[in-house]
Design an enzyme around this catalytic site. Structure first.
Site, PDB file in Angstrom:
ATOM      1  NE  ARG A  74      -5.041  -2.361   4.255  1.00  0.00           N
ATOM      2  CZ  ARG A  74      -6.049  -2.122   3.413  1.00  0.00           C
ATOM      3  NH1 ARG A  74      -7.235  -1.483   3.538  1.00  0.00           N
ATOM      4  NH2 ARG A  74      -5.915  -2.778   2.352  1.00  0.00           N
ATOM      5  CG  ASP A  88      -4.904   2.274   6.539  1.00  0.00           C
ATOM      6  OD1 ASP A  88      -5.671   3.017   6.528  1.00  0.00           O
ATOM      7  OD2 ASP A  88      -4.173   1.941   5.497  1.00  0.00           O
ATOM      8  CG  ASP A 145      -2.060  -0.748   1.158  1.00  0.00           C
ATOM      9  OD1 ASP A 145      -2.195  -1.515   0.002  1.00  0.00           O
ATOM     10  OD2 ASP A 145      -2.773  -1.352   2.109  1.00  0.00           O
ATOM     11  CE1 TYR A 152       4.084  -6.518   4.718  1.00  0.00           C
ATOM     12  CE2 TYR A 152       3.582  -8.737   5.008  1.00  0.00           C
ATOM     13  CZ  TYR A 152       3.658  -7.677   4.402  1.00  0.00           C
ATOM     14  OH  TYR A 152       3.274  -8.024   3.207  1.00  0.00           O
TER      15      TYR A 152
END
Length: 302
Positions: free
Chosen positions: A178, A82, A40, A68
């Site tokens: 997310r 988010d 993103d 991540y």
């Protein structure tokens, strides 16, 4: 000169993955350029970019696990799941979950799980991307998808005005971190949203392997692309490796099957084929014991 290899880029915030591909295409003066898994715009981190014949390996790199580091803020939910979205729910938190409660909830989410893709995502339903519908205020039913969470680790918690959990997660392709953050909040009986995310590993590449856009621009001026380009064989280093003789090399480059007495062990059936001089020749698949058939041959890459 055509370039063949993988460029692990540290994508900054504010760029789409497509933006990075376009920038490298212009700087490297290459037509065949592609990425290996969308990030993103507000997410930074490892984005492997394939050039030339390496674009034929993108599907394998994309299938590899990704790791991540991120943060989930409790007490507030947003429409995008988010920090970029509009607040849709906010509650006062009187009793924060304990560390043991958080760790227990995270461990319960490890393994194969189902996720419903968020409305603000690029998933297509009836020919339209979900984010296009979301921007019009539409919410439609989405099918759950199965993804794999290999590890979900608690790193710590800020207990201030905006309580925030810090974590790392290793997951399969197609995972929406997310949504994982929102689902973690649900397990703790609190609205939540992902407030920060960086991809720290993608397949074989970590942040330490990455180059910045500024470094790429410098290389574009000097022309020394080989100093930052990673080899194709290295890009799929999780696959088994086999070195062939000169006679076998000729057969491989002509797409012939190989009959070998002692093939290397492989979990996924794929084997990297190299010449005795170290040239990456092909990817072969073991069809049956000792019989290897070509899956991808790279005769145009020296």
């Amino acid at each position: 000169m055509t370039l063949h290899g993988v460029l692990p880029v540290r994508k900054p915030k504010g760029f789409t993955s497509h933006d990075i591909v376009g920038k490298i295409r212009r700087l490297a003066k290459q037509k065949r350029v592609g990425h290996t898994g969308t990030l993103d715009p507000e997410v930074e981190g490892v984005l492997p970019i394939c050039l030339g014949q390496a674009t034929r390996l993108a599907e394998y790199i994309q299938d590899m696990p990704k790791k991540y580091r991120g943060s989930v803020t409790l007490g507030t939910a947003t429409d995008t799941e988010d920090q970029t979205g509009q607040v849709i729910e906010k509650v006062a938190i009187h009793n924060l979950p304990t560390e043991s409660e958080i760790v227990y909830a995270m461990k319960s989410m490890v393994g194969e799980i189902e996720q419903v893709p968020p409305m603000y995502s690029a998933v297509k339903v009836n020919g339209k991307r979900l984010y296009e519908l979301a921007r019009k205020g539409e919410v439609i039913e989405r099918k759950a998808r199965r993804v794999q969470i290999y590890d979900f680790e608690f790193l710590g918690m800020d207990r201030g005005e905006k309580p925030t959990i810090h974590f790392t997660v290793t997951c399969s392709k197609g995972t929406y971190v997310r949504t994982l953050c929102v689902d973690l909040g649900k397990k703790l009986d609190l609205p939540s949203h992902m407030s920060y995310l960086i991809r720290i590993q993608s397949g074989s590449y970590s942040l330490e392997d990455c180059v910045t856009l500024e470094q790429i621009e410098t290389v574009a001026n000097t022309g020394d692309w080989q100093s930052i380009l990673h080899s194709m064989g290295e890009a799929v280093s999780t696959f088994s490796k086999m070195i062939v003789s000169e006679a076998q090399e000729f057969a491989v480059l002509n797409g012939k099957a190989l009959q070998v007495e002692d093939p290397p062990e492989t979990k996924d059936g794929l084997i990297r084929i190299f010449s005795d001089t170290g040239r990456f020749l092909a990817l072969y698949r073991e069809k049956e014991k000792g019989l290897l058939i070509p899956e991808k041959v790279f005769r145009d890459v020296e």
